[in-house]
Scaffold this active site. Structure first.
Site, PDB file in Angstrom:
ATOM      1  N   GLY A   1       3.740   4.454  -1.656  1.00 56.27           N
ATOM      2  CA  GLY A   1       5.191   4.490  -1.466  1.00 56.27           C
ATOM      3  C   GLY A   1       5.961   4.989  -2.672  1.00 56.27           C
TER       4      GLY A   1
ATOM      5  N   LYS B   1      23.770   1.892   4.169  1.00 53.60           N
ATOM      6  CA  LYS B   1      23.329   3.235   4.597  1.00 53.60           C
ATOM      7  C   LYS B   1      23.983   3.718   5.899  1.00 53.60           C
ATOM      8  CE  LYS B   1      18.806   3.328   2.328  1.00 53.60           C
ATOM      9  NZ  LYS B   1      17.381   3.571   2.473  1.00 53.60           N
TER      10      LYS B   1
ATOM     11  N   ASP C   1      15.279  10.136   2.225  1.00 57.77           N
ATOM     12  CA  ASP C   1      14.106   9.243   2.332  1.00 57.77           C
ATOM     13  C   ASP C   1      12.948   9.922   3.072  1.00 57.77           C
ATOM     14  OD1 ASP C   1      15.007   6.995   0.957  1.00 57.77           O
ATOM     15  OD2 ASP C   1      15.927   6.107   2.736  1.00 57.77           O
TER      16      ASP C   1
ATOM     17  N   ALA D   1       9.624   0.176  13.166  1.00 57.39           N
ATOM     18  CA  ALA D   1      10.740   0.900  13.803  1.00 57.39           C
ATOM     19  C   ALA D   1      12.061   0.534  13.124  1.00 57.39           C
ATOM     20  CB  ALA D   1      10.785   0.572  15.292  1.00 57.39           C
TER      21      ALA D   1
HETATM   22  P1  NDP Z   1      13.540  -2.832   8.194  1.00 58.27           P
HETATM   23  O1  NDP Z   1      13.847  -4.280   7.997  1.00 58.27           O
HETATM   24  O2  NDP Z   1      14.613  -1.924   8.690  1.00 58.27           O
HETATM   25  O3  NDP Z   1      12.287  -2.702   9.222  1.00 58.27           O
HETATM   26  C1  NDP Z   1      11.144  -3.490   9.070  1.00 58.27           C
HETATM   27  C2  NDP Z   1      10.079  -3.099  10.083  1.00 58.27           C
HETATM   28  O4  NDP Z   1       8.908  -3.841   9.771  1.00 58.27           O
HETATM   29  C3  NDP Z   1      10.449  -3.443  11.531  1.00 58.27           C
HETATM   30  O5  NDP Z   1       9.924  -2.449  12.378  1.00 58.27           O
HETATM   31  C4  NDP Z   1       9.705  -4.775  11.759  1.00 58.27           C
HETATM   32  O6  NDP Z   1       9.315  -4.971  13.101  1.00 58.27           O
HETATM   33  C5  NDP Z   1       8.462  -4.549  10.929  1.00 58.27           C
HETATM   34  N1  NDP Z   1       7.846  -5.802  10.488  1.00 58.27           N
HETATM   35  C6  NDP Z   1       8.282  -6.628   9.512  1.00 58.27           C
HETATM   36  N2  NDP Z   1       7.447  -7.685   9.397  1.00 58.27           N
HETATM   37  C7  NDP Z   1       6.471  -7.516  10.326  1.00 58.27           C
HETATM   38  C8  NDP Z   1       5.304  -8.257  10.703  1.00 58.27           C
HETATM   39  N3  NDP Z   1       4.990  -9.401  10.085  1.00 58.27           N
HETATM   40  N4  NDP Z   1       4.516  -7.774  11.689  1.00 58.27           N
HETATM   41  C9  NDP Z   1       4.820  -6.611  12.309  1.00 58.27           C
HETATM   42  N5  NDP Z   1       5.915  -5.863  11.998  1.00 58.27           N
HETATM   43  C10 NDP Z   1       6.724  -6.314  11.023  1.00 58.27           C
HETATM   44  O7  NDP Z   1      12.960  -2.326   6.789  1.00 58.27           O
HETATM   45  P2  NDP Z   1      12.970  -0.831   6.210  1.00 58.27           P
HETATM   46  O8  NDP Z   1      12.603   0.084   7.299  1.00 58.27           O
HETATM   47  O9  NDP Z   1      14.236  -0.614   5.460  1.00 58.27           O
HETATM   48  O10 NDP Z   1      11.813  -0.918   5.114  1.00 58.27           O
HETATM   49  C11 NDP Z   1      10.435  -0.985   5.510  1.00 58.27           C
HETATM   50  C12 NDP Z   1       9.584  -0.807   4.265  1.00 58.27           C
HETATM   51  O11 NDP Z   1       9.761   0.506   3.727  1.00 58.27           O
HETATM   52  C13 NDP Z   1       9.948  -1.779   3.135  1.00 58.27           C
HETATM   53  O12 NDP Z   1       8.762  -2.236   2.551  1.00 58.27           O
HETATM   54  C14 NDP Z   1      10.712  -0.916   2.152  1.00 58.27           C
HETATM   55  O13 NDP Z   1      10.565  -1.363   0.817  1.00 58.27           O
HETATM   56  C15 NDP Z   1      10.017   0.424   2.347  1.00 58.27           C
HETATM   57  N6  NDP Z   1      10.838   1.567   1.937  1.00 58.27           N
HETATM   58  C16 NDP Z   1      10.306   2.419   1.026  1.00 58.27           C
HETATM   59  C17 NDP Z   1      11.000   3.519   0.599  1.00 58.27           C
HETATM   60  C18 NDP Z   1      10.370   4.418  -0.406  1.00 58.27           C
HETATM   61  O14 NDP Z   1      11.054   5.297  -0.928  1.00 58.27           O
HETATM   62  N7  NDP Z   1       9.078   4.287  -0.664  1.00 58.27           N
HETATM   63  C19 NDP Z   1      12.359   3.829   1.109  1.00 58.27           C
HETATM   64  C20 NDP Z   1      12.822   2.883   2.107  1.00 58.27           C
HETATM   65  C21 NDP Z   1      12.081   1.776   2.478  1.00 58.27           C
HETATM   66  P3  NDP Z   1      10.326  -5.560  14.229  1.00 58.27           P
HETATM   67  O15 NDP Z   1      11.123  -4.386  14.726  1.00 58.27           O
HETATM   68  O16 NDP Z   1       9.406  -6.114  15.239  1.00 58.27           O
HETATM   69  O17 NDP Z   1      11.170  -6.602  13.531  1.00 58.27           O
END
Ligand code: NDP
Length: 287
Positions: free
Chosen positions: A250, A71, A107, A133
């Site tokens: 979602g 992306k 998105d 984030a």
């Molecule tokens: P990223 O890996 O870019 O970001 C993940 C985020 O989740 C980070 O902020 C991370 O925090 C946080 N996180 C993960 N595990 C934990 C935990 N155990 N406790 C607290 N915070 C946590 O993922 P994406 O942003 O790409 O995706 C996030 C979600 O959105 C996914 O489930 C994905 O499937 C969904 N999604 C859905 C879409 C839709 O169309 N419905 C489109 C795109 C994504 P930290 O910064 O501290 O690591």
């Protein structure tokens, strides 16, 4: 009329990509409108992305979706980037206009459309809290800011991620975006209107995962949204429902990002119900 066996082509490039269900809903939409279009789900390695985009140009493809890990990397390979995609710093949809490839991000727009259409909430003037984030959060936070929410707070485990994102997006959208560290259980303030889980907590196979939030102060109209679409009924949404709160899953965001992409590519209004049903079927979800 002379025969025309030439199909218009669109595709999704990603790695891994085999489980991406977008093709099923786009193909169902093409069939429903009688369009001779094909959607290809193609595994592309990061080293081959530039070649793949050259292929898009060579084949005269009408557009592509980009998913993990392309992306951001696709941006320098395109001719123009739409404003919100530039603010978000990521492209999930490319459309072709003449010989030019234009990067878009649907998105966050898909999320907003779900808020407006499925949940019936206008975000303007509302107080919103976004958990996470990462990439999904960036898209959602950008569109909420551009839609004129009155207060926007990003709550994240790694505060430096949230801080960098909030500072950058505040400058680019001209809206104040606050951030807070997520320590222990986050008690959602009672004046919040929209709460979004944009973390991956609850995503399959972590189906028992529940973002550590406390909803006891929530007002009865708090809209609880989850970006996680697999499973669609996350523990967070189930907890909100038990309190009688409105929820948005979602799948809504996923369908509407595709609906917006369909219109960008074909110029036609998408058959939304056809796409929703095809997506549910592809994911094995009962209607
Ligand atoms: P990223 O890996 O870019 O970001 C993940 C985020 O989740 C980070 O902020 C991370 O925090 C946080 N996180 C993960 N595990 C934990 C935990 N155990 N406790 C607290 N915070 C946590 O993922 P994406 O942003 O790409 O995706 C996030 C979600 O959105 C996914 O489930 C994905 O499937 C969904 N999604 C859905 C879409 C839709 O169309 N419905 C489109 C795109 C994504 P930290 O910064 O501290 O690591």
């Amino acid at each position: 009329m002379p025969a025309n066996f030439r199909a218009e082509l669109v595709a999704c490039f990603g790695q891994p990509v085999a489980e991406n269900p977008t093709g099923a809903m786009q193909e169902a939409a093409f069939r429903a409108l009688g369009l001779n279009w094909r959607y290809l789900t193609v595994e592309v390695t990061p080293e081959r992305l530039a070649d793949a985009i050259r292929g898009v140009r060579a084949f005269g493809m009408r557009g592509v979706n980009l998913t993990i890990p392309h992306k951001v990397a696709v941006i320098p390979l395109l001719d123009e980037i739409a404003r919100d995609a530039a603010v978000i710093g990521a492209v999930n949809t490319v459309r072709r206009e003449g010989d030019r490839l234009i990067g878009e991000n649907t998105d966050g727009k898909g999320f907003l459309r779900g808020v407006r259409v499925d949940a019936g909430v206008d975000p303007k003037g509302k107080r919103a809290i976004v958990l996470g984030a990462g990439g999904a959060s960036r898209a959602i936070v950008t569109e909420l800011a551009l839609a004129g929410v009155s207060d926007l707070v990003v709550v994240n485990r790694s505060v430096e991620h949230a801080w960098h994102m909030a500072e950058e997006l505040s400058a680019k959208t001209n809206r104040e975006i606050q951030c807070q560290p997520w320590r222990g259980v986050y008690r959602v303030p009672g004046d919040t209107d929209i709460l979004v889980n944009a973390t991956s907590i609850g995503l399959f196979p972590d189906v028992d995962g529940m973002p550590p939030v406390d909803l006891r102060d929530a007002k009865s109209t708090l809209l609880v949204c989850d970006a996680v679409f697999n499973p669609p009924e996350t523990r967070l949404l189930a907890a909100a429902r038990r309190r009688g709160l409105p929820v948005l899953d979602g799948l809504s965001m996923l369908v509407y990002q595709g609906v917006i992409g369909f219109k960008l590519w074909t110029g036609e209004d998408a058959p939304e119900d056809v796409m929703k049903n095809a997506l549910r079927e592809a994911l094995g979800i009962e209607r």
